[in-house]
Design a protein around this motif. Sequence first.
Motif, short mmCIF file in Angstrom:
data_model
loop_
_atom_site.label_atom_id
_atom_site.label_comp_id
_atom_site.label_asym_id
_atom_site.label_seq_id
_atom_site.Cartn_x
_atom_site.Cartn_y
_atom_site.Cartn_z
N LEU A 32 -3.12 -1.06 3.59
CA LEU A 32 -2.12 -1.99 3.08
C LEU A 32 -1.32 -2.63 4.21
CD1 LEU A 32 -0.73 0.15 0.11
CD2 LEU A 32 -2.56 -1.57 0.05
N ALA A 33 -0.75 -3.79 3.92
CA ALA A 33 0.14 -4.44 4.87
C ALA A 33 1.38 -3.58 5.10
CB ALA A 33 0.56 -5.81 4.32
N LYS A 34 2.06 -3.82 6.19
CA LYS A 34 3.28 -3.07 6.49
C LYS A 34 4.38 -3.45 5.50
CE LYS A 34 2.65 -2.56 11.50
NZ LYS A 34 3.23 -2.91 12.83
N PRO A 74 -3.11 -5.93 0.40
CA PRO A 74 -3.96 -5.36 1.45
C PRO A 74 -3.72 -6.08 2.77
CG PRO A 74 -5.26 -6.12 -0.44
CD PRO A 74 -3.88 -6.59 -0.65
N GLU A 75 -3.88 -5.37 3.86
CA GLU A 75 -3.74 -6.00 5.18
C GLU A 75 -4.83 -7.04 5.38
OE1 GLU A 75 -2.38 -3.96 9.03
OE2 GLU A 75 -4.58 -3.96 9.17
N SER A 78 -9.21 -10.64 2.78
CA SER A 78 -10.57 -10.94 2.32
C SER A 78 -11.02 -9.91 1.29
CB SER A 78 -11.54 -10.98 3.49
OG SER A 78 -11.72 -9.68 4.05
N GLN A 79 -10.30 -8.77 1.23
CA GLN A 79 -10.60 -7.71 0.27
C GLN A 79 -9.81 -7.86 -1.03
OE1 GLN A 79 -9.36 -4.29 2.60
NE2 GLN A 79 -11.44 -3.96 3.39
N PHE A 80 -9.06 -8.95 -1.17
CA PHE A 80 -8.10 -9.01 -2.27
C PHE A 80 -8.76 -8.95 -3.65
CE2 PHE A 80 -5.17 -11.14 -5.23
CZ PHE A 80 -4.05 -10.33 -5.04
N PHE A 83 -9.79 -5.49 -4.29
CA PHE A 83 -8.55 -4.72 -4.45
C PHE A 83 -8.01 -4.88 -5.87
CE2 PHE A 83 -3.86 -4.95 -4.20
CZ PHE A 83 -3.56 -3.69 -3.72
N ARG A 84 -7.95 -6.11 -6.36
CA ARG A 84 -7.40 -6.37 -7.68
C ARG A 84 -8.33 -5.89 -8.79
NH1 ARG A 84 -3.73 -5.82 -9.37
NH2 ARG A 84 -3.36 -7.49 -10.82
N ARG A 85 -9.61 -5.79 -8.50
CA ARG A 85 -10.58 -5.38 -9.51
C ARG A 85 -10.28 -3.98 -10.05
NH1 ARG A 85 -16.16 -6.51 -10.63
NH2 ARG A 85 -16.50 -5.58 -12.69
N GLN A 86 -9.70 -3.12 -9.21
CA GLN A 86 -9.42 -1.77 -9.69
C GLN A 86 -8.09 -1.70 -10.45
OE1 GLN A 86 -9.01 1.18 -6.64
NE2 GLN A 86 -7.38 0.09 -5.54
N GLY A 87 -7.31 -2.79 -10.43
CA GLY A 87 -6.08 -2.83 -11.21
C GLY A 87 -5.06 -1.80 -10.80
N ARG A 88 -4.95 -1.54 -9.52
CA ARG A 88 -4.03 -0.49 -9.04
C ARG A 88 -3.17 -1.08 -7.92
NH1 ARG A 88 -4.14 4.82 -9.86
NH2 ARG A 88 -6.24 4.74 -10.73
N ASP A 89 -1.91 -1.41 -8.26
CA ASP A 89 -1.00 -1.98 -7.29
C ASP A 89 -0.02 -0.93 -6.77
OD1 ASP A 89 -1.98 -4.56 -7.22
OD2 ASP A 89 -0.74 -5.25 -8.89
N TYR A 90 0.34 -1.05 -5.51
CA TYR A 90 1.19 -0.10 -4.81
C TYR A 90 2.57 -0.72 -4.63
CZ TYR A 90 -3.45 1.75 -3.76
OH TYR A 90 -4.72 2.22 -3.88
N THR A 91 3.60 0.01 -5.02
CA THR A 91 4.97 -0.48 -4.92
C THR A 91 5.58 -0.08 -3.58
OG1 THR A 91 5.22 -0.26 -7.32
CG2 THR A 91 7.25 -0.42 -6.03
N ALA A 92 6.34 -1.00 -2.99
CA ALA A 92 6.95 -0.76 -1.67
C ALA A 92 8.27 -0.02 -1.84
CB ALA A 92 7.15 -2.08 -0.94
#
Length: 405
Positions: A32-34, A74-75, A78-80, A83-92
């Motif tokens: 993931l991005a910083k 995601p950092e 190109s993987q976006f 990444f979205r296909r799994q439907g799992r978002d990470y909260t900061a």
Amino acid sequence: MSKIMHKNAKIYDGYKSFQYLEPGVDYKQFKLAKEIGRVPEYAYPVSEEEEAVVQDIFNEENIISMHEHTFIAPEDLSQFYEFRRQGRDYTAFEALSQSGLDVIFENFMDGTAMVTSLAGWKWSDVIHDLGIRMSDIAHQDMVIKAERLSDLYRAKKEGKIAFVCALESSTMIENELDRLDILYGFGVRTMGIVYSEANQLGSGLREPNDSGLSVFGKQAVQRMNKLGITIDVSHSGDKTALDTIETSEKPVTINHAGARGLWNTKRMKPDDVMIACAEKGGVIAIEAAPHSTVTEKNPRHNIESFMEHFEYVANLVGIDHVAFGPDTLFGDHVELHNVLSGQLSIKSSQASNLQRVEYVEGLENPAECFPNIVRWLVHHGYNREQIRKVIGTNILRVLEATWAK
């Protein structure tokens, strides 16, 4: 990051999204991005005396962002799509603990909910997205799911952040009014009528012809009024927005936009729509997503162009009807727009003569925005009551009028 070391510091225990699961076994892990330090820290310049006032405001007032996406991209963008296909978002969570925010209108990423379809906004995908995100939030203590007004007020007292569940469009309900009830049951408390493309309810801002709110759209507005869902028209076409404001018995919001009088694109709202919104008791919140709220005076997107839109709207409709909905996220927002330009209406709503930026300095993510917004307001002579209104009480007034008691 512009930290606000306030007395009501958020109680953060170091939790990271989905730490209760095993990466590589329960889900595919992406780098993931910083959250913190992705770009150079920026603090709007103020004097020591002004900074003390800023600190007092964060200590004592309810700080509300009316539109954000608190997920971490995601950092490698190109993987976006994968990444979205799994439907799992990470909260900061860590970054949010330092933001000074007490209430956040969390808008998820349902325009890009792509579990079963690249088109987004599918019913099953939205429910999947909401459910997994709520599962993550239920496993930690700093963020609370806000379903009643009392949740908003207790968040600051308890050193927590209240998330208001929001969706930018009603596209996923198709022609089923009862789906609004289901979404309300999931915790959704504000919804847009339409994203930029037309749906069963009305026309979006991208459409060449705006036929206004449909018969079904009027029924949906009435149902939202009854349920206690705040209605938003940020992405609606102008006629659809005006029809919605007229049809609704309760105030309507424009929770992330700017003034077309300053920058002539469809993504900005014209004066007549903003005036109608205010006359109905609503609020217009200024957005900061890259390359949105620029102006002829400030064609390079930054906090000055953003606040120029704020002052334009405040002068147009009055200080009681303006707030902030920066519409930011954690990660490379500019590159994400480039990646999604084929799926969303981003490019079609931006003028061609703006100066491109790598990021919006001072308004990079949900944790950086409000410290700099409040510093700007203090530095430019806004008094405490005016600041209290635009960072919180204007929004609370609308929720008092629209949510179920």
